[in-house]
Design a protein around this motif. Structure first.
Motif, PDB file in Angstrom:
ATOM      1  N   ALA A  11     -37.675  21.133   5.539  1.00  0.00           N
ATOM      2  CA  ALA A  11     -38.355  22.369   5.940  1.00  0.00           C
ATOM      3  C   ALA A  11     -38.371  22.516   7.461  1.00  0.00           C
ATOM      4  O   ALA A  11     -38.178  23.621   7.985  1.00  0.00           O
ATOM      5  N   VAL A  12     -38.593  21.419   8.166  1.00  0.00           N
ATOM      6  CA  VAL A  12     -38.558  21.450   9.633  1.00  0.00           C
ATOM      7  C   VAL A  12     -37.161  21.866  10.100  1.00  0.00           C
ATOM      8  O   VAL A  12     -37.010  22.709  10.992  1.00  0.00           O
ATOM      9  N   ASP A  13     -36.140  21.292   9.492  1.00  0.00           N
ATOM     10  CA  ASP A  13     -34.760  21.654   9.843  1.00  0.00           C
ATOM     11  C   ASP A  13     -34.503  23.134   9.604  1.00  0.00           C
ATOM     12  O   ASP A  13     -33.880  23.804  10.430  1.00  0.00           O
ATOM     13  N   ALA A  14     -34.980  23.650   8.478  1.00  0.00           N
ATOM     14  CA  ALA A  14     -34.760  25.063   8.145  1.00  0.00           C
ATOM     15  C   ALA A  14     -35.459  25.972   9.149  1.00  0.00           C
ATOM     16  O   ALA A  14     -34.876  26.962   9.618  1.00  0.00           O
ATOM     17  N   ARG A  15     -36.708  25.641   9.495  1.00  0.00           N
ATOM     18  CA  ARG A  15     -37.431  26.460  10.476  1.00  0.00           C
ATOM     19  C   ARG A  15     -36.766  26.384  11.837  1.00  0.00           C
ATOM     20  O   ARG A  15     -36.676  27.397  12.543  1.00  0.00           O
ATOM     21  N   ALA A  16     -36.285  25.216  12.212  1.00  0.00           N
ATOM     22  CA  ALA A  16     -35.592  25.079  13.490  1.00  0.00           C
ATOM     23  C   ALA A  16     -34.298  25.898  13.482  1.00  0.00           C
ATOM     24  O   ALA A  16     -33.947  26.516  14.500  1.00  0.00           O
ATOM     25  N   GLY A  17     -33.607  25.906  12.367  1.00  0.00           N
ATOM     26  CA  GLY A  17     -32.400  26.724  12.249  1.00  0.00           C
ATOM     27  C   GLY A  17     -32.704  28.200  12.413  1.00  0.00           C
ATOM     28  O   GLY A  17     -31.963  28.932  13.091  1.00  0.00           O
ATOM     29  N   ASN A  18     -33.801  28.657  11.818  1.00  0.00           N
ATOM     30  CA  ASN A  18     -34.214  30.051  11.976  1.00  0.00           C
ATOM     31  C   ASN A  18     -34.540  30.362  13.429  1.00  0.00           C
ATOM     32  O   ASN A  18     -34.161  31.415  13.949  1.00  0.00           O
ATOM     33  N   LEU A  19     -35.240  29.446  14.084  1.00  0.00           N
ATOM     34  CA  LEU A  19     -35.574  29.641  15.490  1.00  0.00           C
ATOM     35  C   LEU A  19     -34.321  29.622  16.346  1.00  0.00           C
ATOM     36  O   LEU A  19     -34.193  30.399  17.300  1.00  0.00           O
ATOM     37  N   PHE A  20     -33.367  28.748  16.009  1.00  0.00           N
ATOM     38  CA  PHE A  20     -32.110  28.681  16.755  1.00  0.00           C
ATOM     39  C   PHE A  20     -31.379  30.018  16.692  1.00  0.00           C
ATOM     40  O   PHE A  20     -30.839  30.493  17.702  1.00  0.00           O
ATOM     41  N   PRO A  24     -31.207  31.612  20.543  1.00  0.00           N
ATOM     42  CA  PRO A  24     -30.139  30.620  20.698  1.00  0.00           C
ATOM     43  C   PRO A  24     -30.046  30.006  22.097  1.00  0.00           C
ATOM     44  O   PRO A  24     -29.781  28.805  22.214  1.00  0.00           O
ATOM     45  N   ASP A  25     -30.263  30.775  23.133  1.00  0.00           N
ATOM     46  CA  ASP A  25     -30.150  30.216  24.487  1.00  0.00           C
ATOM     47  C   ASP A  25     -31.202  29.143  24.731  1.00  0.00           C
ATOM     48  O   ASP A  25     -30.895  28.052  25.231  1.00  0.00           O
ATOM     49  N   GLN A  26     -32.431  29.435  24.353  1.00  0.00           N
ATOM     50  CA  GLN A  26     -33.512  28.477  24.566  1.00  0.00           C
ATOM     51  C   GLN A  26     -33.325  27.236  23.702  1.00  0.00           C
ATOM     52  O   GLN A  26     -33.547  26.114  24.158  1.00  0.00           O
ATOM     53  N   MET A  27     -32.907  27.445  22.471  1.00  0.00           N
ATOM     54  CA  MET A  27     -32.736  26.304  21.577  1.00  0.00           C
ATOM     55  C   MET A  27     -31.545  25.441  21.976  1.00  0.00           C
ATOM     56  O   MET A  27     -31.596  24.220  21.841  1.00  0.00           O
ATOM     57  N   ARG A  28     -30.483  26.056  22.492  1.00  0.00           N
ATOM     58  CA  ARG A  28     -29.360  25.253  23.003  1.00  0.00           C
ATOM     59  C   ARG A  28     -29.825  24.410  24.189  1.00  0.00           C
ATOM     60  O   ARG A  28     -29.449  23.241  24.324  1.00  0.00           O
ATOM     61  N   ALA A  29     -30.644  25.003  25.047  1.00  0.00           N
ATOM     62  CA  ALA A  29     -31.177  24.260  26.195  1.00  0.00           C
ATOM     63  C   ALA A  29     -32.054  23.094  25.724  1.00  0.00           C
ATOM     64  O   ALA A  29     -31.943  21.977  26.246  1.00  0.00           O
ATOM     65  N   LEU A  30     -32.903  23.365  24.734  1.00  0.00           N
ATOM     66  CA  LEU A  30     -33.747  22.293  24.199  1.00  0.00           C
ATOM     67  C   LEU A  30     -32.895  21.198  23.570  1.00  0.00           C
ATOM     68  O   LEU A  30     -33.147  20.010  23.793  1.00  0.00           O
ATOM     69  N   MET A  34     -32.844  17.295  24.527  1.00  0.00           N
ATOM     70  CA  MET A  34     -33.084  16.247  23.536  1.00  0.00           C
ATOM     71  C   MET A  34     -31.931  15.243  23.506  1.00  0.00           C
ATOM     72  O   MET A  34     -32.164  14.028  23.434  1.00  0.00           O
ATOM     73  N   GLU A  35     -30.705  15.737  23.574  1.00  0.00           N
ATOM     74  CA  GLU A  35     -29.550  14.830  23.570  1.00  0.00           C
ATOM     75  C   GLU A  35     -29.530  13.970  24.817  1.00  0.00           C
ATOM     76  O   GLU A  35     -29.274  12.766  24.751  1.00  0.00           O
ATOM     77  N   ALA A  36     -29.811  14.558  25.979  1.00  0.00           N
ATOM     78  CA  ALA A  36     -29.809  13.798  27.227  1.00  0.00           C
ATOM     79  C   ALA A  36     -30.927  12.757  27.233  1.00  0.00           C
ATOM     80  O   ALA A  36     -30.716  11.619  27.663  1.00  0.00           O
ATOM     81  N   ALA A  37     -32.093  13.132  26.739  1.00  0.00           N
ATOM     82  CA  ALA A  37     -33.242  12.224  26.758  1.00  0.00           C
ATOM     83  C   ALA A  37     -33.091  11.074  25.773  1.00  0.00           C
ATOM     84  O   ALA A  37     -33.620   9.986  26.010  1.00  0.00           O
ATOM     85  N   SER A  38     -32.368  11.293  24.683  1.00  0.00           N
ATOM     86  CA  SER A  38     -32.316  10.268  23.633  1.00  0.00           C
ATOM     87  C   SER A  38     -31.078   9.380  23.675  1.00  0.00           C
ATOM     88  O   SER A  38     -30.994   8.415  22.920  1.00  0.00           O
ATOM     89  N   LYS A  39     -30.136   9.667  24.570  1.00  0.00           N
ATOM     90  CA  LYS A  39     -28.930   8.827  24.593  1.00  0.00           C
ATOM     91  C   LYS A  39     -29.221   7.474  25.241  1.00  0.00           C
ATOM     92  O   LYS A  39     -30.189   7.313  25.986  1.00  0.00           O
ATOM     93  N   ASP A  40     -28.380   6.505  24.932  1.00  0.00           N
ATOM     94  CA  ASP A  40     -28.530   5.171  25.498  1.00  0.00           C
ATOM     95  C   ASP A  40     -28.472   5.229  27.014  1.00  0.00           C
ATOM     96  O   ASP A  40     -27.661   5.938  27.601  1.00  0.00           O
TER      97      ASP A  40
END
Length: 113
Positions: A11-20, A24-30, A34-40
Motif C-alpha cells: 500500500a505504501v508503494d502504491a501511494r508513493a507511485g500515485n504521488l510520483f 514527478p519532479d519532487q519525487m525524482r529529487a527525493l 534517498m539513493e545518495a543517502a543509502s549507498k555504501d
C-alpha cells in the motif's frame, strides 16, 4: 490482531507511485536523495537502513518502518541487528518507540519468513 506488513508495504508503494505521478519532479529529487543517502560509503547500506529504522520508530512512521525494514532485509540485516536497532530507538523515543519498535520487529519477522 496481526498486522499484514507485506500488504502495508504494498500500500505504501502504491501511494508513493500515485504521488510520483502527481509530483514527478519532487519525487525524482527525493528518490535521488534517498539513493545518495543509502549507498555504501563510510557506513554500509545495511547500517544506514538500520539507522533509518530507528528514526522511523522514533518518529512513529509506520510506512517508513516497513519501507526500511524491507530495504534492510535486502541488504542482509539480521533479526538480532533489527532488535538492537529497536533498542536504540526506544532509548531515544521512550514508550511510544517501544510500540513502534515492536511493529518493526514483527514486520521483520513477517517479511523474512
Amino acid at each position: 490482531m496481526t498486522k499484514d506488513y507485506k500488504a502495508l508495504a504494498g500500500a505504501v508503494d502504491a501511494r508513493a507511485g500515485n504521488l510520483f505521478r502527481a509530483a514527478p519532479d519532487q519525487m525524482r529529487a527525493l528518490r535521488g536523495l534517498m539513493e545518495a543517502a543509502s549507498k555504501d560509503g563510510a557506513l554500509d547500506a545495511r547500517t544506514k537502513e538500520l539507522m533509518a529504522i530507528a528514526i522511523a520508530i522514533a518518529t512513529h512512521c509506520e510506512g517508513c518502518i516497513v519501507f526500511h525494514v524491507r530495504a534492510a532485509l535486502k541488504h542482509g540485516a539480521t533479526r538480532e541487528e533489527v532488535a538492537e536497532t529497536v533498542g536504540v530507538a526506544i532509548e531515544m523515543g521512550g514508550g511510544p518507540a517501544a510500540v513502534y519498535g515492536a511493529d518493526a520487529l514483527a514486520a521483520f519477522d513477517q517479511m523474512a519468513g
